[in-house]
Structures are given as structure tokens and as C-alpha cells.
Design a protein around this motif. Structure first.
Motif, PDB file in Angstrom:
ATOM      1  N   MET A 161      58.790  41.889  49.744  1.00 25.43           N
ATOM      2  CA  MET A 161      59.790  42.905  50.094  1.00 25.43           C
ATOM      3  C   MET A 161      61.047  42.206  50.612  1.00 25.43           C
ATOM      4  O   MET A 161      60.958  41.233  51.337  1.00 25.43           O
ATOM      5  CB  MET A 161      59.228  43.839  51.162  1.00 25.43           C
ATOM      6  CG  MET A 161      57.992  44.635  50.738  1.00 25.43           C
ATOM      7  SD  MET A 161      58.342  45.919  49.539  1.00 25.43           S
ATOM      8  CE  MET A 161      58.935  47.200  50.623  1.00 25.43           C
ATOM      9  N   PRO A 162      62.212  42.731  50.264  1.00 25.85           N
ATOM     10  CA  PRO A 162      63.460  42.121  50.734  1.00 25.85           C
ATOM     11  C   PRO A 162      63.612  42.254  52.244  1.00 25.85           C
ATOM     12  O   PRO A 162      63.026  43.141  52.865  1.00 25.85           O
ATOM     13  CB  PRO A 162      64.544  42.922  50.022  1.00 25.85           C
ATOM     14  CG  PRO A 162      63.866  43.755  49.011  1.00 25.85           C
ATOM     15  CD  PRO A 162      62.440  43.866  49.399  1.00 25.85           C
ATOM     16  N   GLU A 217      69.890  41.502  45.645  1.00 25.78           N
ATOM     17  CA  GLU A 217      68.461  41.145  45.614  1.00 25.78           C
ATOM     18  C   GLU A 217      67.807  41.847  44.425  1.00 25.78           C
ATOM     19  O   GLU A 217      67.951  43.063  44.253  1.00 25.78           O
ATOM     20  CB  GLU A 217      67.811  41.613  46.914  1.00 25.78           C
ATOM     21  CG  GLU A 217      66.368  41.234  47.055  1.00 25.78           C
ATOM     22  CD  GLU A 217      66.150  39.985  47.890  1.00 25.78           C
ATOM     23  OE1 GLU A 217      65.107  39.356  47.708  1.00 25.78           O
ATOM     24  OE2 GLU A 217      67.016  39.657  48.718  1.00 25.78           O
ATOM     25  N   ILE A 218      67.109  41.079  43.608  1.00 25.00           N
ATOM     26  CA  ILE A 218      66.372  41.625  42.473  1.00 25.00           C
ATOM     27  C   ILE A 218      64.952  41.896  42.953  1.00 25.00           C
ATOM     28  O   ILE A 218      64.278  40.985  43.440  1.00 25.00           O
ATOM     29  CB  ILE A 218      66.336  40.629  41.287  1.00 25.00           C
ATOM     30  CG1 ILE A 218      67.741  40.092  40.964  1.00 25.00           C
ATOM     31  CG2 ILE A 218      65.663  41.258  40.082  1.00 25.00           C
ATOM     32  CD1 ILE A 218      68.763  41.134  40.615  1.00 25.00           C
ATOM     33  N   THR A 219      64.485  43.141  42.849  1.00 24.42           N
ATOM     34  CA  THR A 219      63.190  43.488  43.435  1.00 24.42           C
ATOM     35  C   THR A 219      62.308  44.309  42.495  1.00 24.42           C
ATOM     36  O   THR A 219      62.802  44.973  41.591  1.00 24.42           O
ATOM     37  CB  THR A 219      63.368  44.322  44.721  1.00 24.42           C
ATOM     38  OG1 THR A 219      63.696  45.668  44.363  1.00 24.42           O
ATOM     39  CG2 THR A 219      64.453  43.771  45.624  1.00 24.42           C
ATOM     40  N   ASP A 220      61.024  44.249  42.775  1.00 23.73           N
ATOM     41  CA  ASP A 220      60.052  45.130  42.119  1.00 23.73           C
ATOM     42  C   ASP A 220      59.407  46.026  43.182  1.00 23.73           C
ATOM     43  O   ASP A 220      58.215  46.283  43.168  1.00 23.73           O
ATOM     44  CB  ASP A 220      58.999  44.326  41.362  1.00 23.73           C
ATOM     45  CG  ASP A 220      58.150  43.444  42.269  1.00 23.73           C
ATOM     46  OD1 ASP A 220      58.493  43.296  43.469  1.00 23.73           O
ATOM     47  OD2 ASP A 220      57.139  42.906  41.798  1.00 23.73           O
ATOM     48  N   TRP A 248      70.305  46.195  46.396  1.00 24.26           N
ATOM     49  CA  TRP A 248      68.994  45.833  45.845  1.00 24.26           C
ATOM     50  C   TRP A 248      68.857  46.485  44.483  1.00 24.26           C
ATOM     51  O   TRP A 248      69.055  47.702  44.348  1.00 24.26           O
ATOM     52  CB  TRP A 248      67.864  46.332  46.747  1.00 24.26           C
ATOM     53  CG  TRP A 248      67.811  45.691  48.096  1.00 24.26           C
ATOM     54  CD1 TRP A 248      68.527  44.620  48.557  1.00 24.26           C
ATOM     55  CD2 TRP A 248      66.992  46.115  49.200  1.00 24.26           C
ATOM     56  NE1 TRP A 248      68.208  44.361  49.874  1.00 24.26           N
ATOM     57  CE2 TRP A 248      67.271  45.249  50.286  1.00 24.26           C
ATOM     58  CE3 TRP A 248      66.068  47.140  49.363  1.00 24.26           C
ATOM     59  CZ2 TRP A 248      66.633  45.385  51.512  1.00 24.26           C
ATOM     60  CZ3 TRP A 248      65.441  47.270  50.596  1.00 24.26           C
ATOM     61  CH2 TRP A 248      65.716  46.394  51.649  1.00 24.26           C
ATOM     62  N   TRP A 249      68.528  45.693  43.479  1.00 24.48           N
ATOM     63  CA  TRP A 249      68.179  46.249  42.177  1.00 24.48           C
ATOM     64  C   TRP A 249      66.703  46.588  42.214  1.00 24.48           C
ATOM     65  O   TRP A 249      65.865  45.710  42.470  1.00 24.48           O
ATOM     66  CB  TRP A 249      68.443  45.232  41.070  1.00 24.48           C
ATOM     67  CG  TRP A 249      69.888  45.039  40.724  1.00 24.48           C
ATOM     68  CD1 TRP A 249      70.981  45.495  41.412  1.00 24.48           C
ATOM     69  CD2 TRP A 249      70.402  44.310  39.608  1.00 24.48           C
ATOM     70  NE1 TRP A 249      72.133  45.099  40.789  1.00 24.48           N
ATOM     71  CE2 TRP A 249      71.812  44.372  39.675  1.00 24.48           C
ATOM     72  CE3 TRP A 249      69.809  43.616  38.564  1.00 24.48           C
ATOM     73  CZ2 TRP A 249      72.627  43.751  38.727  1.00 24.48           C
ATOM     74  CZ3 TRP A 249      70.622  42.996  37.624  1.00 24.48           C
ATOM     75  CH2 TRP A 249      72.019  43.071  37.704  1.00 24.48           C
ATOM     76  N   LEU A 250      66.369  47.831  41.994  1.00 24.67           N
ATOM     77  CA  LEU A 250      64.978  48.277  41.995  1.00 24.67           C
ATOM     78  C   LEU A 250      64.503  48.367  40.545  1.00 24.67           C
ATOM     79  O   LEU A 250      64.717  49.381  39.886  1.00 24.67           O
ATOM     80  CB  LEU A 250      64.839  49.641  42.677  1.00 24.67           C
ATOM     81  CG  LEU A 250      65.466  49.820  44.067  1.00 24.67           C
ATOM     82  CD1 LEU A 250      65.130  51.201  44.615  1.00 24.67           C
ATOM     83  CD2 LEU A 250      65.005  48.748  45.024  1.00 24.67           C
TER      84      LEU A 250
END
Length: 197
Positions: free
Chosen positions: A1-2, A75-78, A41-43
Motif C-alpha cells: 500500500m502507498p 504512485e502506480i498501485t494495485d 495514485w494510479w489505481l
């Protein structure tokens, strides 16, 4: 997690990013500037409930996204895969519980505003966080005439005051016209520039 600290303003740009491209990077940079965000944040979603076809594998999409934008504020996130959420309203609820004191702003292109009323619990989204809308080619009129735009017209912040959005209480939204990069994930897939596994 960011990582995020209390008081920060985080823009959330959700989508399949299948594949990520310069248009995503461009609207992210514009959102940071126009809406006074600390970070974006890119989700990368496990899958879009409004699309029949599933996206490419998550790791491939993350790697592509990392190659498209190089900015310490992004931030690139999943996150949705980690949280196990499928719909934006669920994701926002989980994020607000996970990050108390962090202010979130939902970001979308004008094309998404045009069909926002089809999203699961879309009014809950509007009531939960401020929404920043960035105009994309060919979508300005339909977005401004959309059901969401009409219903929430009293809560619209003028584009010239877009810096107020980050600290506005929901419901609040702002529509900004920005010079756009006319590229789409659909076109890249069709041209064979991106192959889903």
C-alpha cells in the motif's frame, strides 16, 4: 500500500490502464497542477465492471505504467486488488478507513463523467470526495450535459477556481479544459501496440 500522511491531498486516477499511455501521464500532470494535489495514485483495477473483456495481467500493466510516467509524485498501485474491492465507491470507503486524515480527490476524464450515472453507487462517490474532471477530445459537450453534471450543478467549482477543489467539502466537483493528448488505450490495442496476454 502507498504511504500517505495526515493532511496530504491525494488524487486518485482509476482505470484498467490497458495499456497506460502518454494521455494518462498528461492528465495526471495537469491534475497535480490544476487541483493543487500533493500526489496522484494510479489505481490499476483488476477489471472494469463496465467492460466485458478482461485486461492484460496486472504485472504487465504496472510495468507499462512505470515506463509511461516518471514523477516522484505519482504512485502506480494495485490497491483495489489488495483491498479486494471492485467498485470505486467500495475502494473510496476502504481508503478513507485505511488513511484517516488524508484528503482524497477522485479524478476522471470528461468521457467518464458522461456515463458516470452508470457507475455503481455513483451518487455516494460524489457525496464522499471532491471530483476533478479533465476534458478529453470530443467529450466536453456530452460531459457537461450528463446526468451527474446536471444533478450536481450547484456544487460545481468554476475552472478558474480549480485550486479550491482539494480542500472543498463533498459534494464538490470541478471541470477543467486542458490541452489534451489524443491517444487511447483502445486505439493502442487495436493498432497492435499493446497485447493482452
Amino acid at each position: 500500500m502507498p504511504f500517505a500522511t495526515k493532511g496530504q491531498v491525494i488524487g486518485l486516477l482509476g482505470g484498467s490502464f490497458d495499456p497506460a499511455h502518454e494521455g494518462h501521464a498528461h492528465i495526471t500532470r495537469e491534475a497535480l497542477k490544476r487541483f493543487g494535489l500533493d500526489r496522484v495514485w494510479w489505481l490499476l483495477s483488476p477489471g472494469n465492471p463496465l467492460k466485458e473483456r478482461g485486461p492484460a495481467p496486472m504485472q504487465a500493466r504496472i510495468e507499462r505504467a512505470l515506463s509511461v510516467i516518471d514523477d516522484r509524485r505519482v504512485e502506480i498501485t494495485d490497491i483495489e486488488a489488495q483491498l479486494g474491492t471492485r467498485y470505486t465507491a467500495e475502494t473510496l470507503s476502504a481508503l478513507r478507513q485505511t488513511y484517516p486524515g488524508v484528503r482524497f480527490v477522485w479524478l476522471m476524464g470528461a468521457d467518464n463523467l458522461a456515463q458516470f450515472h452508470l457507475w455503481q453507487d455513483w451518487q455516494q462517490i460524489m457525496q464522499t470526495v471532491p471530483v476533478g474532471v479533465l476534458a478529453r477530445p470530443g467529450q466536453r459537450i456530452s460531459a457537461r450535459m450528463s446526468r451527474a453534471a446536471r444533478l450536481y450543478a450547484p456544487y460545481r467549482i468554476a475552472g478558474r477556481n480549480s485550486q479550491l477543489l482539494a480542500h472543498a467539502a463533498a459534494p464538490a466537483w470541478c471541470f477543467v479544459n486542458v490541452p489534451m493528448v489524443d491517444v487511447s488505450s483502445t486505439a493502442l490495442r487495436a493498432a497492435g501496440g499493446w497485447r493482452s496476454a
